[in-house]
Design an enzyme around this catalytic site. Structure first.
Site, PDB file in Angstrom:
ATOM      1  N   ARG A   1      43.025  47.105  41.707  1.00  0.00           N
ATOM      2  CA  ARG A   1      44.549  47.366  42.446  1.00  0.00           C
ATOM      3  C   ARG A   1      45.485  46.273  42.180  1.00  0.00           C
ATOM      4  O   ARG A   1      45.008  44.991  42.335  1.00  0.00           O
ATOM      5  CB  ARG A   1      44.550  47.910  43.828  1.00  0.00           C
TER       6      ARG A   1
ATOM      7  N   GLU B   1      53.809  49.983  40.824  1.00  0.00           N
ATOM      8  CA  GLU B   1      53.469  50.759  39.444  1.00  0.00           C
ATOM      9  C   GLU B   1      54.628  52.198  39.353  1.00  0.00           C
ATOM     10  O   GLU B   1      54.775  52.755  40.479  1.00  0.00           O
ATOM     11  CB  GLU B   1      52.111  51.547  39.709  1.00  0.00           C
TER      12      GLU B   1
ATOM     13  N   HIS C   1      48.157  52.083  34.163  1.00  0.00           N
ATOM     14  CA  HIS C   1      47.091  52.792  34.951  1.00  0.00           C
ATOM     15  C   HIS C   1      46.421  53.733  34.469  1.00  0.00           C
ATOM     16  O   HIS C   1      46.383  54.802  34.763  1.00  0.00           O
ATOM     17  CB  HIS C   1      47.641  52.869  36.319  1.00  0.00           C
TER      18      HIS C   1
HETATM   19  P1  NAP Z   1      32.406  50.320  44.637  1.00  0.00           P
HETATM   20  O1  NAP Z   1      31.380  51.063  43.898  1.00  0.00           O
HETATM   21  O2  NAP Z   1      32.615  50.904  45.905  1.00  0.00           O
HETATM   22  O3  NAP Z   1      32.530  48.707  44.421  1.00  0.00           O
HETATM   23  C1  NAP Z   1      33.213  47.969  45.358  1.00  0.00           C
HETATM   24  C2  NAP Z   1      32.681  46.705  45.228  1.00  0.00           C
HETATM   25  O4  NAP Z   1      33.613  45.572  45.712  1.00  0.00           O
HETATM   26  C3  NAP Z   1      31.163  46.474  45.794  1.00  0.00           C
HETATM   27  O5  NAP Z   1      30.409  45.650  45.172  1.00  0.00           O
HETATM   28  C4  NAP Z   1      31.570  45.849  47.167  1.00  0.00           C
HETATM   29  O6  NAP Z   1      30.427  45.036  47.531  1.00  0.00           O
HETATM   30  C5  NAP Z   1      32.626  44.984  46.977  1.00  0.00           C
HETATM   31  N1  NAP Z   1      33.563  44.826  48.175  1.00  0.00           N
HETATM   32  C6  NAP Z   1      33.933  45.796  48.797  1.00  0.00           C
HETATM   33  N2  NAP Z   1      34.591  45.173  49.813  1.00  0.00           N
HETATM   34  C7  NAP Z   1      34.868  43.963  49.514  1.00  0.00           C
HETATM   35  C8  NAP Z   1      35.218  42.794  50.436  1.00  0.00           C
HETATM   36  N3  NAP Z   1      36.181  43.093  51.532  1.00  0.00           N
HETATM   37  N4  NAP Z   1      35.323  41.710  49.711  1.00  0.00           N
HETATM   38  C9  NAP Z   1      34.454  41.541  48.534  1.00  0.00           C
HETATM   39  N5  NAP Z   1      33.971  42.633  48.178  1.00  0.00           N
HETATM   40  C10 NAP Z   1      34.078  43.607  48.309  1.00  0.00           C
HETATM   41  O7  NAP Z   1      33.894  50.804  43.813  1.00  0.00           O
HETATM   42  P2  NAP Z   1      34.106  51.366  42.513  1.00  0.00           P
HETATM   43  O8  NAP Z   1      33.859  52.625  42.181  1.00  0.00           O
HETATM   44  O9  NAP Z   1      33.488  50.272  41.382  1.00  0.00           O
HETATM   45  O10 NAP Z   1      35.744  51.150  42.435  1.00  0.00           O
HETATM   46  C11 NAP Z   1      36.208  49.839  42.506  1.00  0.00           C
HETATM   47  C12 NAP Z   1      37.823  49.941  42.802  1.00  0.00           C
HETATM   48  O11 NAP Z   1      38.297  49.973  41.442  1.00  0.00           O
HETATM   49  C13 NAP Z   1      38.391  51.302  43.509  1.00  0.00           C
HETATM   50  O12 NAP Z   1      38.381  50.977  44.845  1.00  0.00           O
HETATM   51  C14 NAP Z   1      39.767  51.286  42.743  1.00  0.00           C
HETATM   52  O13 NAP Z   1      40.680  50.692  43.590  1.00  0.00           O
HETATM   53  C15 NAP Z   1      39.539  50.979  41.385  1.00  0.00           C
HETATM   54  N6  NAP Z   1      39.822  51.714  40.233  1.00  0.00           N
HETATM   55  C16 NAP Z   1      40.700  51.559  39.359  1.00  0.00           C
HETATM   56  C17 NAP Z   1      40.720  52.746  38.684  1.00  0.00           C
HETATM   57  C18 NAP Z   1      41.782  52.608  37.408  1.00  0.00           C
HETATM   58  O14 NAP Z   1      42.216  53.593  36.722  1.00  0.00           O
HETATM   59  N7  NAP Z   1      42.261  51.417  36.969  1.00  0.00           N
HETATM   60  C19 NAP Z   1      39.881  53.580  38.284  1.00  0.00           C
HETATM   61  C20 NAP Z   1      38.634  53.707  39.515  1.00  0.00           C
HETATM   62  C21 NAP Z   1      38.589  52.583  40.176  1.00  0.00           C
HETATM   63  P3  NAP Z   1      28.917  46.017  48.446  1.00  0.00           P
HETATM   64  O15 NAP Z   1      28.493  46.656  47.139  1.00  0.00           O
HETATM   65  O16 NAP Z   1      28.156  44.580  48.623  1.00  0.00           O
HETATM   66  O17 NAP Z   1      29.594  46.803  49.535  1.00  0.00           O
HETATM   67  C1  GLV Z   2      41.892  54.746  40.116  1.00  0.00           C
HETATM   68  O1  GLV Z   2      42.678  53.873  40.147  1.00  0.00           O
HETATM   69  C2  GLV Z   2      41.074  55.283  41.200  1.00  0.00           C
HETATM   70  O2  GLV Z   2      41.006  54.900  42.262  1.00  0.00           O
HETATM   71  O3  GLV Z   2      40.357  56.371  40.967  1.00  0.00           O
END
Ligand code: NAP
Ligand code: GLV
Length: 323
Positions: free
Chosen positions: A240, A269, A288
């Site tokens: 983000r 955005e 994005h």
């Molecule tokens: P996820 O599996 O929940 O992974 C998040 C990671 O961040 C985990 O390792 C978690 O640690 C860590 N974390 C959570 N809160 C934290 C904090 N306060 N301080 C430090 N580390 C923290 O999520 P994901 O599916 O990989 O997605 C991650 C993010 O990518 C989403 O939240 C979204 O904002 C973004 N995203 C963007 C796109 C795009 O189109 N650009 C698409 C999809 C997602 P733990 O595992 O130890 O809990």
């Molecule tokens: C995209 O940014 C998502 O969080 O799925």
């Protein structure tokens, strides 16, 4: 019997709309841009479900405008920082998202950004378009090598791990990471090492952000963090925009504190027309598009709709979010 109404904040793939329309009357907001606040508030009135996008802020005001029959909100995204989850749950409204199915698509974009920024694709492609390509240049367009370098994953969750697997497996990168908990299987399989953010920034050639946006991660990467990074480092952000202090990023890129950045997300955005980041040759920006593949978007539509249908029935959501 009257069917429940579900507000859908933008046209999503047909597969999702079909699932919804079998269980409810779909009130589709079909504008090209997100609904304005007023359109959102009036559109949700009387609805029992809301299928939202990451650009729709869902808070107490929206829940109030919907009315007491609102049972479920489901985000067409894995990130849910646009939803006041605590407030929803307090009101007995279930909240869902679309995890897993966009992990590969988003990890591919992160790797693409890393390559584009390291190898200067933006500048090079612009030279072709602007007819500034004169010859094969032995000293031109020289970028960074990837093989054997150190990758810092900030947030070793689903997408962070998928990026680490690609870059460790494909380019032999050493992996450092941060997360709230230790990831034993990732450590064993990728020889990854968990460390503090400062240490990660100091030692990484490539830093890729994958934490969710929350109070603890807002401006996680700012001036003091850029000061820790190598002048040859590349920062990739597919998480983000708010996780990076954009003014500090601009200075870091302009003054050579880091080599380049690759961004799929920014603030706001779309990025303002006058944003200095648009003008920097070493900043490669995408609008994005992390999850923008056929498979990912169809699966997101399916999951988002399945959450709504379960919520309308009063069942546990298949892909729930907790506060
Ligand atoms: P996820 O599996 O929940 O992974 C998040 C990671 O961040 C985990 O390792 C978690 O640690 C860590 N974390 C959570 N809160 C934290 C904090 N306060 N301080 C430090 N580390 C923290 O999520 P994901 O599916 O990989 O997605 C991650 C993010 O990518 C989403 O939240 C979204 O904002 C973004 N995203 C963007 C796109 C795009 O189109 N650009 C698409 C999809 C997602 P733990 O595992 O130890 O809990
Ligand atoms: C995209 O940014 C998502 O969080 O799925």
């Amino acid at each position: 019997m009257t069917r429940p109404k579900v507000y859908v904040a933008r046209r999503i793939p047909e597969v999702g709309l079909k699932i919804l329309s079998e269980a409810a009357d779909v009130q589709l907001f079909s504008g090209e841009l997100p609904p304005t606040r007023d359109e959102l508030l009036s559109g949700v009135a009387g609805c029992s479900g809301i299928l939202s996008l990451l650009s729709d802020r869902l808070d107490g005001e929206v829940f109030e405008a919907a009315g007491k029959q609102l049972r479920v909100v489901s985000n067409f995204a894995v990130g849910y920082n646009n939803i006041d989850v605590a407030e929803a749950l307090r009101r007995g409204i279930a909240v869902g998202n679309t995890p897993d199915v966009l992990t590969d698509a988003t990890a591919d974009v992160a790797v693409g950004l890393l390559l584009a920024a390291a190898r200067r694709f933006g500048e090079a492609a612009r030279a072709v378009k602007e007819r500034a390509w004169k010859t094969w240049e032995p000293m031109g367009w020289i970028g960074l090598d990837l093989r054997g370098k150190t990758l810092g994953i900030v947030g070793m969750g689903r997408i962070g791990e998928a990026v680490a697997r690609r870059l460790h497996g494909g380019w032999g990168m050493r992996v450092l990471y941060t997360a709230r908990s230790t990831k034993q299987s990732v450590e064993a399989e990728l020889s990854a090492r968990r460390c503090e953010l400062d240490e990660l920034l100091q030692h990484s050639d490539f830093v890729s952000l994958h934490v969710p946006l929350c109070a603890a991660t807002t401006n996680l990467i700012g001036e003091p963090q850029f000061a820790h990074m190598k002048s040859t480092a590349v920062l990739v952000n597919t998480a983000r925009g708010e996780i990076v202090d954009q003014s500090a990023l601009e200075i870091a890129l302009r003054e050579g504190q880091i080599f380049a950045a690759g961004l799929d997300v920014c603030v706001p955005e779309p990025l303002l027309a006058e944003s200095p980041l648009r003008k920097l040759d070493n900043c490669f920006i995408l609008p994005h598009i992390g999850s923008a593949t056929v498979v990912a978007r169809n699966a997101m539509a399916t999951r988002a709709a399945q959450n709504i249908v379960a919520g309308l029935r009063g069942d546990k959501l298949p892909f729930p979010v907790s506060a």
